[in-house]
Design a protein around this motif. Structure first.
Motif, PDB file in Angstrom:
ATOM      1  N   MET A 430     -29.671 -33.213   6.829  1.00 35.33           N
ATOM      2  CA  MET A 430     -30.075 -31.852   7.155  1.00 35.33           C
ATOM      3  C   MET A 430     -29.549 -30.839   6.140  1.00 35.33           C
ATOM      4  O   MET A 430     -28.428 -30.961   5.645  1.00 35.33           O
ATOM      5  N   ARG A 431     -30.383 -29.844   5.871  1.00 36.84           N
ATOM      6  CA  ARG A 431     -29.894 -28.664   5.164  1.00 36.84           C
ATOM      7  C   ARG A 431     -29.517 -27.681   6.271  1.00 36.84           C
ATOM      8  O   ARG A 431     -30.375 -27.167   6.984  1.00 36.84           O
ATOM      9  N   LEU A 432     -28.238 -27.446   6.444  1.00 41.87           N
ATOM     10  CA  LEU A 432     -27.730 -26.650   7.561  1.00 41.87           C
ATOM     11  C   LEU A 432     -26.926 -25.454   7.071  1.00 41.87           C
ATOM     12  O   LEU A 432     -26.164 -25.555   6.112  1.00 41.87           O
ATOM     13  N   GLY A 433     -27.111 -24.329   7.724  1.00 41.23           N
ATOM     14  CA  GLY A 433     -26.318 -23.152   7.411  1.00 41.23           C
ATOM     15  C   GLY A 433     -26.972 -22.240   6.396  1.00 41.23           C
ATOM     16  O   GLY A 433     -28.153 -22.357   6.082  1.00 41.23           O
ATOM     17  N   SER A 434     -26.180 -21.335   5.867  1.00 40.86           N
ATOM     18  CA  SER A 434     -26.694 -20.262   5.019  1.00 40.86           C
ATOM     19  C   SER A 434     -26.877 -20.707   3.566  1.00 40.86           C
ATOM     20  O   SER A 434     -25.985 -21.322   2.979  1.00 40.86           O
ATOM     21  N   TYR A 435     -28.053 -20.390   3.017  1.00 45.26           N
ATOM     22  CA  TYR A 435     -28.365 -20.667   1.611  1.00 45.26           C
ATOM     23  C   TYR A 435     -29.048 -19.433   1.011  1.00 45.26           C
ATOM     24  O   TYR A 435     -29.786 -18.727   1.703  1.00 45.26           O
ATOM     25  N   PRO A 436     -28.825 -19.198  -0.283  1.00 45.59           N
ATOM     26  CA  PRO A 436     -29.482 -18.052  -0.922  1.00 45.59           C
ATOM     27  C   PRO A 436     -30.954 -18.327  -1.209  1.00 45.59           C
ATOM     28  O   PRO A 436     -31.359 -19.483  -1.398  1.00 45.59           O
ATOM     29  N   CYS A 437     -31.742 -17.275  -1.224  1.00 48.95           N
ATOM     30  CA  CYS A 437     -33.174 -17.364  -1.526  1.00 48.95           C
ATOM     31  C   CYS A 437     -33.544 -16.244  -2.494  1.00 48.95           C
ATOM     32  O   CYS A 437     -33.285 -15.068  -2.230  1.00 48.95           O
ATOM     33  N   LYS A 438     -34.144 -16.633  -3.618  1.00 47.89           N
ATOM     34  CA  LYS A 438     -34.581 -15.663  -4.632  1.00 47.89           C
ATOM     35  C   LYS A 438     -36.030 -15.290  -4.358  1.00 47.89           C
ATOM     36  O   LYS A 438     -36.884 -16.176  -4.187  1.00 47.89           O
ATOM     37  N   LEU A 439     -36.318 -13.990  -4.281  1.00 48.52           N
ATOM     38  CA  LEU A 439     -37.655 -13.515  -3.914  1.00 48.52           C
ATOM     39  C   LEU A 439     -38.462 -13.118  -5.143  1.00 48.52           C
ATOM     40  O   LEU A 439     -37.927 -12.568  -6.112  1.00 48.52           O
ATOM     41  N   LYS A 440     -39.766 -13.387  -5.064  1.00 47.57           N
ATOM     42  CA  LYS A 440     -40.656 -13.087  -6.183  1.00 47.57           C
ATOM     43  C   LYS A 440     -41.192 -11.663  -6.058  1.00 47.57           C
ATOM     44  O   LYS A 440     -41.643 -11.242  -4.991  1.00 47.57           O
ATOM     45  N   ASP A 441     -41.158 -10.952  -7.163  1.00 51.20           N
ATOM     46  CA  ASP A 441     -41.671  -9.567  -7.204  1.00 51.20           C
ATOM     47  C   ASP A 441     -43.130  -9.501  -6.777  1.00 51.20           C
ATOM     48  O   ASP A 441     -43.923 -10.406  -7.068  1.00 51.20           O
ATOM     49  N   ALA A 445     -42.924 -10.943   1.007  1.00 55.02           N
ATOM     50  CA  ALA A 445     -41.521 -11.227   1.293  1.00 55.02           C
ATOM     51  C   ALA A 445     -40.612 -10.228   0.594  1.00 55.02           C
ATOM     52  O   ALA A 445     -39.688  -9.669   1.199  1.00 55.02           O
ATOM     53  N   HIS A 446     -40.881  -9.997  -0.680  1.00 54.29           N
ATOM     54  CA  HIS A 446     -40.061  -9.065  -1.453  1.00 54.29           C
ATOM     55  C   HIS A 446     -40.193  -7.643  -0.904  1.00 54.29           C
ATOM     56  O   HIS A 446     -39.202  -6.908  -0.791  1.00 54.29           O
ATOM     57  N   GLU A 447     -41.401  -7.268  -0.531  1.00 57.85           N
ATOM     58  CA  GLU A 447     -41.631  -5.932   0.025  1.00 57.85           C
ATOM     59  C   GLU A 447     -40.902  -5.763   1.352  1.00 57.85           C
ATOM     60  O   GLU A 447     -40.325  -4.711   1.633  1.00 57.85           O
ATOM     61  N   ALA A 448     -40.904  -6.809   2.187  1.00 56.81           N
ATOM     62  CA  ALA A 448     -40.256  -6.732   3.494  1.00 56.81           C
ATOM     63  C   ALA A 448     -38.741  -6.589   3.357  1.00 56.81           C
ATOM     64  O   ALA A 448     -38.117  -5.724   3.983  1.00 56.81           O
ATOM     65  N   TYR A 449     -38.140  -7.422   2.544  1.00 58.46           N
ATOM     66  CA  TYR A 449     -36.683  -7.406   2.380  1.00 58.46           C
ATOM     67  C   TYR A 449     -36.208  -6.225   1.538  1.00 58.46           C
ATOM     68  O   TYR A 449     -35.137  -5.668   1.782  1.00 58.46           O
ATOM     69  N   GLY A 450     -36.989  -5.883   0.516  1.00 55.22           N
ATOM     70  CA  GLY A 450     -36.557  -4.834  -0.404  1.00 55.22           C
ATOM     71  C   GLY A 450     -35.370  -5.259  -1.252  1.00 55.22           C
ATOM     72  O   GLY A 450     -34.601  -4.429  -1.736  1.00 55.22           O
ATOM     73  N   GLU A 451     -35.201  -6.567  -1.448  1.00 55.54           N
ATOM     74  CA  GLU A 451     -34.089  -7.099  -2.232  1.00 55.54           C
ATOM     75  C   GLU A 451     -34.575  -8.224  -3.132  1.00 55.54           C
ATOM     76  O   GLU A 451     -35.619  -8.827  -2.882  1.00 55.54           O
ATOM     77  N   GLU A 452     -33.793  -8.512  -4.164  1.00 56.71           N
ATOM     78  CA  GLU A 452     -34.129  -9.595  -5.091  1.00 56.71           C
ATOM     79  C   GLU A 452     -33.702 -10.956  -4.554  1.00 56.71           C
ATOM     80  O   GLU A 452     -34.350 -11.969  -4.811  1.00 56.71           O
ATOM     81  N   GLU A 453     -32.578 -10.972  -3.818  1.00 61.89           N
ATOM     82  CA  GLU A 453     -32.054 -12.231  -3.290  1.00 61.89           C
ATOM     83  C   GLU A 453     -31.480 -11.998  -1.900  1.00 61.89           C
ATOM     84  O   GLU A 453     -30.833 -10.972  -1.642  1.00 61.89           O
ATOM     85  N   VAL A 454     -31.739 -12.930  -1.001  1.00 64.53           N
ATOM     86  CA  VAL A 454     -31.232 -12.828   0.365  1.00 64.53           C
ATOM     87  C   VAL A 454     -30.550 -14.144   0.739  1.00 64.53           C
ATOM     88  O   VAL A 454     -30.660 -15.142   0.024  1.00 64.53           O
ATOM     89  N   GLU A 493     -46.799 -17.746   0.886  1.00 67.56           N
ATOM     90  CA  GLU A 493     -47.759 -16.800   1.466  1.00 67.56           C
ATOM     91  C   GLU A 493     -49.078 -16.920   0.722  1.00 67.56           C
ATOM     92  O   GLU A 493     -49.213 -17.707  -0.218  1.00 67.56           O
ATOM     93  N   LEU A 494     -50.074 -16.165   1.140  1.00 60.84           N
ATOM     94  CA  LEU A 494     -51.399 -16.170   0.503  1.00 60.84           C
ATOM     95  C   LEU A 494     -51.782 -14.757   0.089  1.00 60.84           C
ATOM     96  O   LEU A 494     -51.464 -13.792   0.779  1.00 60.84           O
ATOM     97  N   LYS A 495     -52.522 -14.675  -1.024  1.00 65.89           N
ATOM     98  CA  LYS A 495     -52.939 -13.371  -1.532  1.00 65.89           C
ATOM     99  C   LYS A 495     -54.118 -12.813  -0.737  1.00 65.89           C
ATOM    100  O   LYS A 495     -54.154 -11.629  -0.394  1.00 65.89           O
ATOM    101  N   ASP A 496     -55.089 -13.653  -0.413  1.00 61.16           N
ATOM    102  CA  ASP A 496     -56.326 -13.171   0.216  1.00 61.16           C
ATOM    103  C   ASP A 496     -56.274 -13.304   1.744  1.00 61.16           C
ATOM    104  O   ASP A 496     -57.216 -13.749   2.387  1.00 61.16           O
ATOM    105  N   HIS A 497     -55.155 -12.920   2.319  1.00 63.08           N
ATOM    106  CA  HIS A 497     -54.973 -12.996   3.769  1.00 63.08           C
ATOM    107  C   HIS A 497     -54.143 -11.779   4.182  1.00 63.08           C
ATOM    108  O   HIS A 497     -53.195 -11.410   3.476  1.00 63.08           O
TER     109      HIS A 497
END
Length: 537
Positions: A430-441, A445-454, A493-497
């Protein structure tokens, strides 16, 4: 330097599932409103090491902490009410206690002594409780004892906590007993005898409660409280009533009206600031929104028990309150065929995480419906994997699947990573617990978080297969979040949705009533837009 914490121990009587966790969390919230630093512990008397392999129908959801421990769902209540991140050590189980004691015995740490419940098991329990207090440096440690007073398996824990009070001193340990006061409609009256017997059972263990919190269907009056105080030998002002309410978040306000915080502060002699519950009052008020409503269909296989998806349910409520709307959740059994008749009336669809093949076909049906009808879809963990599988199938990869369900699939778009395949223990992969995630401009996802990495919490084995990453991207799949080294896909995610977003992690574990998770807010905003579009507004 040894840090001196105060302890509030919460026990339960009469019936199980009485609301000890909500009660303890509410006490914590009240103390926080006085500026007191609070942490929490949940004691589970079962022999399992953790909650990871428990059936959700028996125990509700598995809550995952930042450090990757699979714990009881009450830790979720504590994190949401106290607005803190708890350690996995905060969930103490009989399995952990006995395993530790046996390990010490095997190493010869007890110098040949006969290892017994008292003192070895009880000393280990106290050590675990004190270690959390010391590491957290909290002024107050809430300790909830799972189960009901009288249960055989909880006796060592009650004995350990009785000893804790003697060792720490009367002013530093307080006992709160939560009981149920039934209302007999035929007789037209409440009955206090179950509470009296439950308190007598607790006292027989050597524990004398300082406060009794009476759960009831309806409000009970002062004469009845006086009767309970008299027969259970507690002060009148220490008998508190928590009748059924529409929202669990109202409980701190209800018991605060009975001066619970003031009583506790005086009882265990805490230096406290002036109370300020303003923020919490605003949260409760925002959750009462009824005017504008949107619907979310949750496609799961444990939908008969809402507690199996508790954090998702609460996260949707937090997001709705943030937007000033009400969310109506419709629970849909994934084992059934998911067709237009079942979901066409919904404003949005959410597919939660899970394990095992049961219900997969219904989840894939829901993804197909979303893709074909442009309905907002949120996939979490296995939900994201279903989105990838169905997208691949519709784009020409016939029979695409996860090797979790079909080891012979021609297109294993979801698979174990090579290093995971060598591990055999349940949970070891299992991958368990907190891991960093880099968001694409430029992504949702990036618009929702407003951050580069979460940073988000995980609980899964399988991943999007990197062998299909490029070809799926060519077909229109956007990989909007990855591990910092770009090796693991975390969000798609998808662009045309209008809103089609999946995440490999579990964002629901980090949502708070006063800090709604940005992805849930973004999802419900899309659901609201779809609702307006459908209704012609």
């Amino acid at each position: 330097m040894v840090y001196l914490s105060k302890y509030i121990v919460v026990t339960g009587g009469v019936v199980s599932s009485i609301g000890k966790g909500i009660t303890a969390a509410s006490i914590g919230r009240i103390l926080r409103s006085y500026g007191v630093d609070v942490t929490a512990i949940k004691i589970d008397p079962y022999l399992n090491w953790d909650s990871g392999t428990l059936n959700p129908y028996q125990h509700g959801e598995v809550f995952v902490t930042e450090d990757g421990m699979e714990t009881d769902l009450d830790l979720g209540h504590y994190e949401r009410f106290l607005d803190v991140n708890l350690s996995g050590k905060s969930n103490i189980t009989t399995g952990k206690v006995y395993s530790s004691v046996i390990n010490h015995e095997r190493k010869g740490d007890y110098l040949g002594s006969c290892v017994q419940i008292i003192p070895h098991i009880t000393n280990k329990i106290k050590d675990m409780v004190r270690k959390i207090a010391q590491e957290s440096q909290a002024e107050v440690v809430l300790v909830e004892v799972g189960g009901t007073v009288g249960d055989i398996e909880s006796q060592p824990f009650l004995e350990a906590l009785r000893q804790l009070r003697n060792e720490e001193g009367h002013d530093n340990v307080m006992f709160v007993h939560v009981t149920y006061v039934p209302y007999l409609r035929a007789a037209g009256e409440f009955k206090t005898k179950p509470t009296q017997h439950s308190t007598k059972e607790l006292r027989s263990t050597g524990i004398i409660p300082d406060m009794i919190i009476c759960r009831s269907e309806l409000s009970i009056d002062q004469p009845l409280k006086n009767k309970i105080a008299h027969f259970c030998d507690v002060e009148r002002e220490a008998v508190i009533n928590t009748p059924d309410v529409g929202s669990i978040y109202e409980v701190p306000l209800i018991i605060n009206r009975e001066n619970v915080g003031e009583y506790i502060i005086n009882r265990i002699k805490i230096d406290a600031c002036e109370q300020d519950l303003t923020e919490w009052e605003k949260v409760v008020e925002s959750l009462k929104q009824e005017d504008y409503q949107v619907s979310v269909g949750i496609i799961g296989k444990y939908v008969e028990l809402e507690d199996a998806y508790m954090s998702i349910r609460e996260s949707l409520k937090h997001a709705a309150a943030n937007l000033g709307i009400k969310v109506n959740i419709e629970w849909i059994q994934a084992e059934n065929i998911i067709d237009e008749e079942k979901v066409s009336h919904l404003d949005s669809i959410l597919i939660p995480g899970g394990f095992g093949e049961r219900g997969i076909s219904g989840k894939l049906d829901a993804v197909r419906y979303s893709l074909q009808n442009k309905v907002p879809l949120f996939g979490i963990c296995l939900g994201m994997q279903c989105m990838v599988i169905e997208f691949a199938r519709l784009e020409g990869f016939e029979g695409a699947h996860s090797t979790e369900f079909d080891t012979e699939t021609t297109y294993p778009v979801i698979d174990l990573m090579e290093e995971q395949k060598k591990i055999k223990n349940m949970g070891g992969t299992m991958r368990l617990g907190s891991y960093p995630c880099k968001l694409k401009d430029g992504t949702m996802a990036h618009e929702a978080y407003g951050e580069e990495e979460v940073s988000e919490r995980h609980r899964h084995r399988y991943e999007l297969n990197n062998d299909y990453r490029d070809v799926l991207r060519e077909k229109g799949l956007i990989i909007s979040g990855t591990s910092p080294d770009d090796f693991l896909v975390e969000m798609i995610e998808l662009k045309d949705h209008p809103w089609f977003l999946g995440c490999q992690f579990h964002p629901e574990f980090k949502s708070r009533p006063n800090k709604a998770h940005p992805i849930f807010v973004s999802f419900l905003r899309a659901a609201l837009e779809n609702h307006k579009h459908k209704s012609g507004n």
